[in-house]
Design a protein around this motif. Structure first.
Motif: not given
Length: 298
Positions: A126, A263-264, A277-278
């Motif tokens: 990311n 989500k994280h 963050e995913t």
């Protein structure tokens, strides 16, 4: 004498500010190099000093500290075209060991003075760079706890047992969807480990890398999920019958995506932990970093 910018994390495991700075100046001078030493006490200072070094005239930027410090400096130097030198001032110094850099400061400086460079791969998740590995779940905690116990004088297997028992208190098994090379793996696992190139691994030990320029990520997760799978593997480890390829699933790839319901999530990078963050998108950056290495491996 050629100018070398040196950025030191003074909180590194083996750096003693006055004695080590004097040693560095003397050793670099003995090897025909003029150094500008910057002593950083925070991560922000490491970034600031590195940015200034990149903007300067020095062709070599040296990072001194543990793998987290080296990773932070490398993530910026790789975009500059300048060469990275490494001084192993950390506790484990896995990166410098994989590069076969001497672990004594005089030897490491001698390597820098020789100025022999090679290009090695980096990993990215990311948008964040890592030099060694990145992982999610319990695995980094298990390894860290085992190493702490070993430093207190416990044997390898006693330390491994103590660390593994933490699994049953932490209850942190992950449900993950791993996408790689068009294939999808659904797993319930205590960890996923992504290495910059292939590692020699067993259940409770992250080993060395034979190559840092293979252009691949290595993705490891347990073959058996759930608590009973971990108990079974623990028993095999303690009886000396654990086998890397049977007990781990390993995939070598250029890129991998990991999805979870969160989500994280906390992600470990080269010994540091950040909330990311995913989904998690990993990729290899082939030969992205110019690094100074011993003549024998260039």
């Amino acid at each position: 004498m050629p100018l070398v910018e040196v950025i030191i994390n003074v909180n590194g495991g083996s750096f003693v500010e006055i004695e080590s700075e004097r040693l560095l100046i003397d050793e670099f001078a003995a090897n025909g190099l003029n150094v500008d030493i910057h002593l950083a006490k925070t991560g922000d200072q490491i970034v600031k000093f590195t940015e200034a070094a990149i903007a300067g005239e020095a062709a070599i930027i040296v990072a001194g500290g543990g793998d987290g410090t080296i990773s932070s400096v490398a993530s910026m130097v790789c975009k500059s075209g300048k060469a990275l030198g490494v001084l192993p001032f950390g506790t484990l110094n896995n990166f410098s060991k994989d590069l076969q850099i001497p672990q004594d400061i005089a030897g490491a400086i001698s390597v820098i003075a020789d100025g022999v460079t090679t290009e090695i791969d980096l990993g990215e998740i990311n948008g964040k760079i890592f030099i060694n590995n990145s992982s999610i779940g319990l695995y980094p905690r298990i390894v860290r706890k085992r190493e702490q116990q070993q430093r207190l004088g416990y044997g390898k297997w006693t330390a491994a047992l103590w660390a593994a028992l933490r699994i049953f208190r932490l209850s942190a098994f992950l449900k993950v969807l791993i996408e790689v090379d068009g294939k999808v793996f659904l797993r319930k696992t205590p960890f996923v480990f992504v290495g910059n190139n292939a590692y020699e691994m067993d259940l409770y030990n992250i080993g060395r890398r034979n190559s840092l320029d293979g252009g691949k990520l290595s993705v490891y997760f347990l073959h058996r999920g759930g608590r009973w799978g971990v108990i079974f593997l623990l028993l095999r480890t303690l009886t000396g019958r654990v086998r890397q390829w049977r007990d781990f699933e390993e995939v070598l790839t250029d890129a991998v995506t990991i999805q979870t319901r969160q989500k994280h999530m906390q992600v470990a990078f080269d010994g540091e932990v950040s909330v990311v963050e995913t989904p998690l998108h990993f990729k290899t950056l082939p030969r992205a970093l110019k690094v100074i290495v011993p003549k024998a491996i260039a």
